[in-house]
Design a protein around this motif. Structure first.
Motif, short mmCIF file in Angstrom:
data_model
loop_
_atom_site.label_atom_id
_atom_site.label_comp_id
_atom_site.label_asym_id
_atom_site.label_seq_id
_atom_site.Cartn_x
_atom_site.Cartn_y
_atom_site.Cartn_z
N SER A 89 0.85 -1.19 0.00
CA SER A 89 0.00 0.00 0.00
C SER A 89 0.88 1.23 0.00
N TYR A 90 0.30 2.38 -0.40
CA TYR A 90 1.10 3.60 -0.48
C TYR A 90 0.25 4.81 -0.13
N ASN A 91 0.92 5.89 0.21
CA ASN A 91 0.26 7.16 0.50
C ASN A 91 0.19 7.96 -0.79
N VAL A 92 -1.00 8.36 -1.21
CA VAL A 92 -1.15 9.07 -2.49
C VAL A 92 -0.39 10.39 -2.48
N ARG A 93 -0.16 10.96 -1.31
CA ARG A 93 0.56 12.23 -1.23
C ARG A 93 2.05 12.05 -1.55
N SER A 94 2.50 10.79 -1.64
CA SER A 94 3.91 10.53 -1.95
C SER A 94 4.22 10.72 -3.43
N GLY A 95 3.19 10.74 -4.27
CA GLY A 95 3.40 10.85 -5.70
C GLY A 95 3.69 9.53 -6.39
N ILE A 96 3.63 8.44 -5.67
CA ILE A 96 3.86 7.11 -6.25
C ILE A 96 2.69 6.77 -7.18
N GLU A 97 3.04 6.29 -8.37
CA GLU A 97 2.02 5.87 -9.33
C GLU A 97 2.19 4.42 -9.76
N ASP A 101 8.26 3.62 -9.04
CA ASP A 101 8.30 4.84 -8.25
C ASP A 101 8.74 4.58 -6.80
N LEU A 102 8.81 3.32 -6.41
CA LEU A 102 9.30 3.00 -5.07
C LEU A 102 10.79 3.29 -4.93
N GLU A 103 11.51 3.30 -6.04
CA GLU A 103 12.92 3.62 -6.01
C GLU A 103 13.11 5.05 -5.51
N GLY A 104 14.00 5.22 -4.56
CA GLY A 104 14.24 6.53 -3.97
C GLY A 104 13.27 6.88 -2.87
N ARG A 105 12.36 5.98 -2.55
CA ARG A 105 11.36 6.24 -1.51
C ARG A 105 11.63 5.40 -0.27
N LYS A 106 10.86 5.71 0.78
CA LYS A 106 10.93 4.95 2.03
C LYS A 106 9.75 3.98 2.08
N VAL A 107 10.06 2.71 2.23
CA VAL A 107 9.04 1.68 2.26
C VAL A 107 9.15 0.92 3.58
N GLY A 108 8.07 0.86 4.32
CA GLY A 108 8.08 0.22 5.63
C GLY A 108 7.71 -1.25 5.55
N VAL A 109 8.23 -2.02 6.50
CA VAL A 109 7.91 -3.44 6.63
C VAL A 109 8.22 -3.84 8.06
N MET A 165 2.77 5.32 10.50
CA MET A 165 3.93 5.83 9.76
C MET A 165 3.54 6.16 8.31
N LEU A 166 2.68 5.33 7.74
CA LEU A 166 2.23 5.55 6.37
C LEU A 166 1.33 6.78 6.28
N LEU A 167 0.42 6.92 7.24
CA LEU A 167 -0.48 8.08 7.26
C LEU A 167 0.27 9.39 7.45
N SER A 168 1.26 9.38 8.32
CA SER A 168 1.98 10.61 8.66
C SER A 168 2.96 11.03 7.57
N GLY A 169 3.28 10.12 6.66
CA GLY A 169 4.27 10.42 5.63
C GLY A 169 5.68 10.07 6.05
N GLU A 170 5.84 9.46 7.22
CA GLU A 170 7.18 9.02 7.63
C GLU A 170 7.73 8.00 6.64
N THR A 180 -6.04 1.56 7.43
CA THR A 180 -6.05 2.82 8.17
C THR A 180 -7.41 3.53 8.10
N GLY A 181 -8.21 3.15 7.13
CA GLY A 181 -9.49 3.84 6.95
C GLY A 181 -9.38 5.17 6.23
N SER A 182 -8.19 5.53 5.81
CA SER A 182 -7.96 6.81 5.14
C SER A 182 -7.97 6.64 3.62
N ASP A 183 -8.61 7.59 2.93
CA ASP A 183 -8.61 7.57 1.46
C ASP A 183 -7.22 7.87 0.90
N ASP A 184 -6.31 8.38 1.73
CA ASP A 184 -4.96 8.67 1.28
C ASP A 184 -4.12 7.41 1.10
N ILE A 185 -4.57 6.30 1.69
CA ILE A 185 -3.81 5.05 1.62
C ILE A 185 -4.51 4.10 0.66
#
Length: 309
Positions: A89-97, A101-109, A165-170, A180-185
């Protein structure tokens, strides 16, 4: 009545419940079952203290533990399997399409050696040409194998909540974050089920998640133990399949199993056939080497009790 009593920790599935309620047993040993929740704590306790004689174990945890000399050996009792396009899953505010696009980004696990994480990263690399070394992997927990040292592009967060962490943009994206229940995720692969089926169709891979391990000291002192444990778990599995054929779908884990059967077919959905799983294990071993979970490739046959394959 046997004098050999095995301390055992496995989760409650349709194919393990008959062993835990005593309806299926062995003349060679009895089992004293310990309930552990959440299930990954079984792996941790086994890896760190060899607490159990027989235990459920995640496949990548086992490979990593074996590389660090832990004294237990796997049997081809493949307790759980799954497909993993739906883990991301991803945060739409990250610009990932898309995956690249995961390259150069922070991905949690949850942990770097987390089996669904290894499978998911392997899919990203092999199917979508993602450069895993260009991703910053952010870990919300620690590794079951305490001696393990992760690659340089892995960091360990103070937070243990991937969803927050995903919601906050960390982090920009996550493997296995809770809802999360958020439309951003949003899911990175909205058509995950179809992609899983297509991947299986093209590769033949049916990912193994959890298997069974037995303490080495017991295998060394009881020559037929590996075979008997394998056979007893196989009998319980066959009993479960028979109950499914009668329409009994009430056992734990049945919904998941039926979902797998819809992709791989009924015969393969719950199989303990090592040879049928060999290519899947070889692929997974390769993923573990590529990702720095284990130092070198191993022959799948060498990591199982030889008499059970």
């Amino acid at each position: 009545m046997t004098d050999l009593v095995l301390s055992t920790a496995v989760a409650n599935y349709g194919h393990t419940v008959p062993l835990k309620d005593g309806s299926i047993g062995s003349p060679m040993f009895s089992m004293e079952h310990t309930e552990v929740s959440p299930v990954p704590m079984i792996f941790r306790r086994m890896v760190r203290t060899l607490e159990f004689d027989v235990a459920e174990m995640a496949l990548s945890t086992y490979l990593c533990a074996r590389a660090h000399g832990k004294r237990f050996t796997a049997l081809p009792v493949f307790l759980t399997r799954d497909f993993y396009h739906g883990m991301l899953s991803y945060n739409v505010r990250s610009g990932i399409e898309g995956p690249k696009d995961l390259e150069g980004r922070k991905v949690g696990v949850r942990s770097y050696t987390f089996t669904p994480g290894v499978w998911t990263r392997g899919i990203l690399q092999s199917q979508y040409d993602v450069d895993l070394s260009a991703v910053s992997w952010v870990i919300s927990g620690d590794e079951h194998v305490a001696e393990y040292e992760a690659p340089a592009n892995v960091t360990y967060a103070e937070s243990s909540d991937l969803g927050e962490m995903l919601l906050s943009g960390e982090i920009d994206a996550a493997i296995g974050a809770p809802p999360t229940g958020s439309d951003d995720i949003r899911p990175l692969f909205p058509e995950a089920a179809q992609l899983d089926a297509d991947w299986h169709s093209s590769t033949g891979i049916y990912p193994i998640s959890h298997l069974l391990v037995v303490k080495d000291v017991l295998l060394e002192s009881n020559g037929d133990l590996a075979t008997e444990v394998f056979n007893v778990f196989g009998t319980a599995k066959d009993d479960y399949i028979d109950r499914l054929h009668t329409g009994d779908t009430s056992a734990p884990g049945t919904e998941q199993l039926l979902r797998m059967a819809g992709i791989v077919g009924n015969e393969k959905a719950l199989s303990y056939d090592f040879e049928a799983a060999r290519s899947t294990i070889e692929t997974f071993v390769g993923f573990n080497v590529d990702q720095g979970v284990i130092p070198e490739a191993v022959d799948p046959a060498d990591v199982f009790a030889s008499e059970t394959i």
